[in-house]
Design a protein around this motif. Structure first.
Motif, PDB file in Angstrom:
ATOM      1  N   GLU A 154      -3.957   5.741   5.922  1.00  0.00           N
ATOM      2  CA  GLU A 154      -4.711   6.974   5.664  1.00  0.00           C
ATOM      3  C   GLU A 154      -4.745   7.858   6.911  1.00  0.00           C
ATOM      4  N   VAL A 163       0.836  -1.205   0.000  1.00  0.00           N
ATOM      5  CA  VAL A 163       0.000   0.000   0.000  1.00  0.00           C
ATOM      6  C   VAL A 163       0.866   1.249   0.000  1.00  0.00           C
ATOM      7  N   ALA A 213      -4.753  -0.039   4.661  1.00  0.00           N
ATOM      8  CA  ALA A 213      -4.951   1.275   4.044  1.00  0.00           C
ATOM      9  C   ALA A 213      -5.616   2.258   5.009  1.00  0.00           C
ATOM     10  N   THR A 225      -8.602   1.843  -1.646  1.00  0.00           N
ATOM     11  CA  THR A 225      -7.817   0.614  -1.650  1.00  0.00           C
ATOM     12  C   THR A 225      -8.480  -0.398  -0.731  1.00  0.00           C
ATOM     13  N   ILE A 236       1.369   5.165  -2.796  1.00  0.00           N
ATOM     14  CA  ILE A 236       1.243   6.602  -2.524  1.00  0.00           C
ATOM     15  C   ILE A 236       2.556   7.354  -2.529  1.00  0.00           C
ATOM     16  N   LEU A 255      -5.823   5.796  -0.954  1.00  0.00           N
ATOM     17  CA  LEU A 255      -5.964   5.007   0.270  1.00  0.00           C
ATOM     18  C   LEU A 255      -7.424   4.747   0.615  1.00  0.00           C
TER      19      LEU A 255
END
Length: 98
Positions: A61, A33, A57, A52, A37, A49
């Motif tokens: 986030e 993940v 995630a 996802t 980003i 996020l």
């Protein structure tokens, strides 16, 4: 995770960071993940996020939102204006825990 604004000519840069420790998740799963980003604008990273479908995630986030809030606070303390739309994810990585 560190966020910083995209530098414009003649403007000072502000770097902010947030650290998440002791997350009960495999580093390999979290890196999948994080790789999505890295280098993205903060707003785009939040959208990525949000959509996802990995459990990690949500934690990432929350961590990114914390880094954005830290950047806002740091700019406020320095008395400089900060355009949140210009923030991007400069560095993010996952290390193994104990």
């Amino acid at each position: 995770m560190a966020t910083q604004p995209i530098p414009a000519p003649g403007t000072p840069t502000i770097q902010a960071e947030a650290i998440l420790r002791y997350m009960r998740m495999s580093p390999q799963k979290a890196r999948l993940v994080i790789d999505l980003i890295r280098g993205q604008r903060a707003a785009d990273a939040l959208q990525i996020l949000h959509f996802t479908k990995k459990r990690v995630a949500r934690d990432i986030e929350k961590l990114l939102r914390s880094a954005i809030a830290n950047a806002e606070r740091k700019a406020e303390d320095a008395g400089e204006p900060l355009d949140v739309d210009r923030l991007y994810v400069a560095r993010c990585f996952v290390n193994e825990g104990p």
